[in-house]
Design a protein around this motif. Structure first.
Motif, PDB file in Angstrom:
ATOM      1  N   GLN A 149     -30.794 -10.319  13.992  1.00 58.75           N
ATOM      2  CA  GLN A 149     -30.644  -9.396  15.120  1.00 58.75           C
ATOM      3  C   GLN A 149     -31.864  -9.452  16.043  1.00 58.75           C
ATOM      4  N   ALA A 150     -33.038  -9.527  15.451  1.00 58.75           N
ATOM      5  CA  ALA A 150     -34.258  -9.583  16.259  1.00 58.75           C
ATOM      6  C   ALA A 150     -34.269 -10.826  17.143  1.00 58.75           C
ATOM      7  N   TRP A 151     -33.967 -11.978  16.535  1.00 56.07           N
ATOM      8  CA  TRP A 151     -33.999 -13.224  17.309  1.00 56.07           C
ATOM      9  C   TRP A 151     -32.853 -13.282  18.313  1.00 56.07           C
ATOM     10  N   ARG A 152     -31.724 -12.668  17.980  1.00 56.60           N
ATOM     11  CA  ARG A 152     -30.548 -12.765  18.851  1.00 56.60           C
ATOM     12  C   ARG A 152     -30.590 -11.768  20.013  1.00 56.60           C
ATOM     13  N   THR A 153     -31.154 -10.602  19.798  1.00 52.05           N
ATOM     14  CA  THR A 153     -31.022  -9.533  20.797  1.00 52.05           C
ATOM     15  C   THR A 153     -32.320  -9.153  21.497  1.00 52.05           C
ATOM     16  N   ALA A 154     -33.445  -9.614  21.018  1.00 49.74           N
ATOM     17  CA  ALA A 154     -34.720  -9.202  21.609  1.00 49.74           C
ATOM     18  C   ALA A 154     -35.586 -10.426  21.899  1.00 49.74           C
ATOM     19  N   THR A 155     -36.617 -10.221  22.687  1.00 51.01           N
ATOM     20  CA  THR A 155     -37.527 -11.300  23.066  1.00 51.01           C
ATOM     21  C   THR A 155     -38.810 -11.187  22.257  1.00 51.01           C
ATOM     22  N   PRO A 156     -39.230 -12.272  21.581  1.00 49.73           N
ATOM     23  CA  PRO A 156     -40.480 -12.220  20.823  1.00 49.73           C
ATOM     24  C   PRO A 156     -41.636 -11.714  21.683  1.00 49.73           C
ATOM     25  N   THR A 158     -42.005  -8.531  22.518  1.00 49.11           N
ATOM     26  CA  THR A 158     -41.675  -7.224  23.077  1.00 49.11           C
ATOM     27  C   THR A 158     -41.703  -6.152  21.985  1.00 49.11           C
ATOM     28  N   ASP A 159     -41.763  -4.890  22.410  1.00 54.12           N
ATOM     29  CA  ASP A 159     -41.752  -3.784  21.454  1.00 54.12           C
ATOM     30  C   ASP A 159     -40.442  -3.762  20.667  1.00 54.12           C
ATOM     31  N   GLU A 160     -39.346  -4.034  21.353  1.00 56.73           N
ATOM     32  CA  GLU A 160     -38.046  -4.028  20.679  1.00 56.73           C
ATOM     33  C   GLU A 160     -38.006  -5.053  19.560  1.00 56.73           C
ATOM     34  N   PHE A 161     -38.496  -6.250  19.841  1.00 57.91           N
ATOM     35  CA  PHE A 161     -38.522  -7.315  18.838  1.00 57.91           C
ATOM     36  C   PHE A 161     -39.404  -6.908  17.660  1.00 57.91           C
ATOM     37  N   ARG A 162     -40.570  -6.370  17.946  1.00 53.60           N
ATOM     38  CA  ARG A 162     -41.501  -5.983  16.884  1.00 53.60           C
ATOM     39  C   ARG A 162     -40.913  -4.886  16.007  1.00 53.60           C
ATOM     40  N   PRO A 180     -36.861  -9.151  -8.807  1.00 52.51           N
ATOM     41  CA  PRO A 180     -38.221  -9.703  -8.833  1.00 52.51           C
ATOM     42  C   PRO A 180     -38.298 -11.228  -8.898  1.00 52.51           C
ATOM     43  N   GLY A 181     -37.298 -11.882  -9.504  1.00 48.61           N
ATOM     44  CA  GLY A 181     -37.348 -13.336  -9.616  1.00 48.61           C
ATOM     45  C   GLY A 181     -36.654 -14.084  -8.506  1.00 48.61           C
ATOM     46  N   ASP A 182     -36.101 -13.359  -7.550  1.00 50.25           N
ATOM     47  CA  ASP A 182     -35.316 -13.967  -6.477  1.00 50.25           C
ATOM     48  C   ASP A 182     -36.236 -14.403  -5.336  1.00 50.25           C
ATOM     49  N   PRO A 183     -36.202 -15.685  -4.948  1.00 43.86           N
ATOM     50  CA  PRO A 183     -37.069 -16.123  -3.836  1.00 43.86           C
ATOM     51  C   PRO A 183     -36.550 -15.705  -2.461  1.00 43.86           C
ATOM     52  N   ILE A 184     -35.287 -15.317  -2.351  1.00 42.99           N
ATOM     53  CA  ILE A 184     -34.679 -15.127  -1.037  1.00 42.99           C
ATOM     54  C   ILE A 184     -35.358 -14.039  -0.204  1.00 42.99           C
ATOM     55  N   PRO A 185     -35.718 -12.871  -0.763  1.00 40.67           N
ATOM     56  CA  PRO A 185     -36.411 -11.886   0.088  1.00 40.67           C
ATOM     57  C   PRO A 185     -37.677 -12.445   0.729  1.00 40.67           C
ATOM     58  N   TYR A 186     -38.365 -13.314   0.009  1.00 43.97           N
ATOM     59  CA  TYR A 186     -39.586 -13.902   0.552  1.00 43.97           C
ATOM     60  C   TYR A 186     -39.267 -15.011   1.558  1.00 43.97           C
ATOM     61  N   ILE A 187     -38.156 -15.721   1.356  1.00 40.37           N
ATOM     62  CA  ILE A 187     -37.735 -16.720   2.350  1.00 40.37           C
ATOM     63  C   ILE A 187     -37.383 -16.023   3.659  1.00 40.37           C
ATOM     64  N   VAL A 188     -36.691 -14.895   3.559  1.00 41.98           N
ATOM     65  CA  VAL A 188     -36.389 -14.110   4.765  1.00 41.98           C
ATOM     66  C   VAL A 188     -37.687 -13.684   5.440  1.00 41.98           C
ATOM     67  N   GLU A 189     -38.668 -13.299   4.636  1.00 42.71           N
ATOM     68  CA  GLU A 189     -39.933 -12.821   5.211  1.00 42.71           C
ATOM     69  C   GLU A 189     -40.685 -13.930   5.945  1.00 42.71           C
ATOM     70  N   ARG A 194     -43.277 -15.442  11.018  1.00 42.54           N
ATOM     71  CA  ARG A 194     -43.343 -16.216  12.266  1.00 42.54           C
ATOM     72  C   ARG A 194     -43.211 -15.292  13.475  1.00 42.54           C
ATOM     73  N   GLY A 195     -42.248 -14.352  13.391  1.00 39.33           N
ATOM     74  CA  GLY A 195     -42.015 -13.473  14.528  1.00 39.33           C
ATOM     75  C   GLY A 195     -43.144 -12.495  14.791  1.00 39.33           C
ATOM     76  N   LEU A 196     -43.746 -11.982  13.726  1.00 41.97           N
ATOM     77  CA  LEU A 196     -44.817 -10.996  13.876  1.00 41.97           C
ATOM     78  C   LEU A 196     -46.199 -11.630  13.935  1.00 41.97           C
ATOM     79  N   GLY A 197     -46.263 -12.939  13.719  1.00 36.21           N
ATOM     80  CA  GLY A 197     -47.546 -13.627  13.820  1.00 36.21           C
ATOM     81  C   GLY A 197     -48.492 -13.307  12.684  1.00 36.21           C
ATOM     82  N   TYR A 198     -47.992 -13.408  11.436  1.00 32.23           N
ATOM     83  CA  TYR A 198     -48.880 -13.225  10.280  1.00 32.23           C
ATOM     84  C   TYR A 198     -50.071 -14.181  10.398  1.00 32.23           C
ATOM     85  N   SER A 199     -51.212 -13.763   9.885  1.00 32.88           N
ATOM     86  CA  SER A 199     -52.337 -14.684   9.758  1.00 32.88           C
ATOM     87  C   SER A 199     -51.968 -15.764   8.741  1.00 32.88           C
ATOM     88  N   GLN A 200     -52.643 -16.884   8.793  1.00 35.38           N
ATOM     89  CA  GLN A 200     -52.333 -17.961   7.842  1.00 35.38           C
ATOM     90  C   GLN A 200     -52.557 -17.498   6.399  1.00 35.38           C
TER      91      GLN A 200
END
Length: 373
Positions: A149-156, A158-162, A180-189, A194-200
């Protein structure tokens, strides 16, 4: 600058005309109208008509298609919940199904935002979360839904995207606690990062959690590659290093050997002015790695389709017609993968390259009878 714009226009014109290719004597490829008797016709090879191409997935998953049909027709989430519950947690297929369910809900919402007398699209996902708040599958789909939804409806930027991405990050944490053993929540993150600009440093902490759970997960590597690209938070050198390191440690039967091809794609020049760019060492080496990956992949691995789609793009550009055709016979019918999904009309973009592959194949003596299936 004017010369550059002329070159860009010529390149764009060339791709508009590509579907109308035919064979000519001497191996050259000429242009004719699509109804010309010599026009290259993909239908002669049993390929699916452009309007029938499935843009939802890179390859077939009949169980998923059947469940999507039921869910969208009845607006009842239970079939989706049951399918995910029976899908291997660490596997690539579960990640693809989470993406598909999230994408279906997001598209429904965009087409039917709701109003006074109409419920919004994707209501079945909200009901799923409300009725089964402890279901790990539903939590993962919801987190991915917010990301899309963030990538489809908002512009990186912007406040809306954030705001949407912050909500997605919270949803990722909730999904991780439920499984706890599922990698998918972290893959989503990774997409949130990328969108929020995490530090390396923060990004690598998320990445290490994925490696602990699924070190050879191709989908996770593709998601992480975006972060390291020059257009986001890394550089060409960092993206290439990430992809080459993944390929070097690829276990037998893994598709990680294809990662350098995706790194090359992410850093293609806007206009290729070097005549032999597509035959250059960096492209040729990456293509060979990807070809090896799909040839040695496990029969039950759903990820070769992603690699084959990218190979079609590079093999056609490299004028390796026969090899491009050999990839097309494996993936034709589905176009829900890079590079086609970057286009506003993925089916049309795929059809252009397919037509060029057919024309080039026939220009060099190929025919439906000579193409192995």
């Amino acid at each position: 600058m004017e010369i550059l714009w002329v070159l860009i226009a010529l390149v764009m014109l060339g791709f508009v005309l590509l579907p109308f290719l035919r064979r000519r004597r001497g191996g050259a490829i000429g242009l004719v109208s699509p109804d010309h008797p010599d026009a290259a016709d993909p239908a002669n090879y049993g390929f699916v008509r452009e309007e029938e191409l499935d843009i939802r997935m890179p390859g077939p998953d009949q169980d998923l298609l059947d469940v999507l049909d039921v869910v969208q027709r009845t607006q009842d989430h239970r079939a989706a919940r049951q399918l995910l519950a029976g899908t291997e947690t660490e596997g690539e297929r579960r990640w693809q199904r989470v993406q598909a369910f999230a994408g279906a809900a997001s598209l429904e919402l965009s087409r039917r935002p709701g109003g006074v007398s109409e419920a919004p699209g994707g209501q079945w996902l909200r009901v799923w979360r409300a009725e089964a708040p402890k279901d790990a599958g539903g939590a993962a789909v919801h987190a991915e839904f917010l990301v899309q939804q963030a990538w489809r409806t908002a512009t990186p930027g912007t406040d809306e995207f954030r705001i949407i991405m912050e909500e997605a990050r919270t949803a990722c944490g909730e999904a991780a606690l439920l499984a706890p053993g599922d990698p998918i929540p972290y893959i989503v993150e990774l997409s949130v990062a990328r969108g929020l600009g995490y530090s390396q440093k923060d990004f690598e902490q998320v990445w290490l959690k994925i490696l602990d759970r699924a070190p050879a997960h191709m989908g996770a590597h593709l998601a992480a590659l975006h972060y390291w690209c020059e257009k986001w938070h890394g550089s060409r050198a960092e993206a290439y290093a990430f992809a080459e390191a993944a390929a070097a440690r690829a276990p037998r039967g893994s598709l990680l050997s294809a990662m350098p091809l995706f790194a090359v794609f992410e850093h293609l020049p806007e206009v290729t002015l070097v005549a032999n760019f597509w035959q250059s060492e960096v492209v040729t080496k990456a293509v060979h790695g990807a070809l090896h990956a799909v040839q040695s992949a496990r029969a039950d691995d759903p990820m070769p389709a992603h690699v084959r789609h990218m190979l079609v793009f590079f093999l056609v550009r490299s004028e390796r017609w026969s090899e491009a055709m050999n990839q097309l016979i494996h993936i034709d019918g589905h176009v829900g993968a890079l590079p086609w999904t970057l286009s506003a009309d993925p089916a049309a973009e795929f059809a252009v390259y397919r037509a060029l592959a057919v024309a080039g194949y026939e220009a060099n003596g190929g025919s439906p009878a000579s193409l192995p299936h």
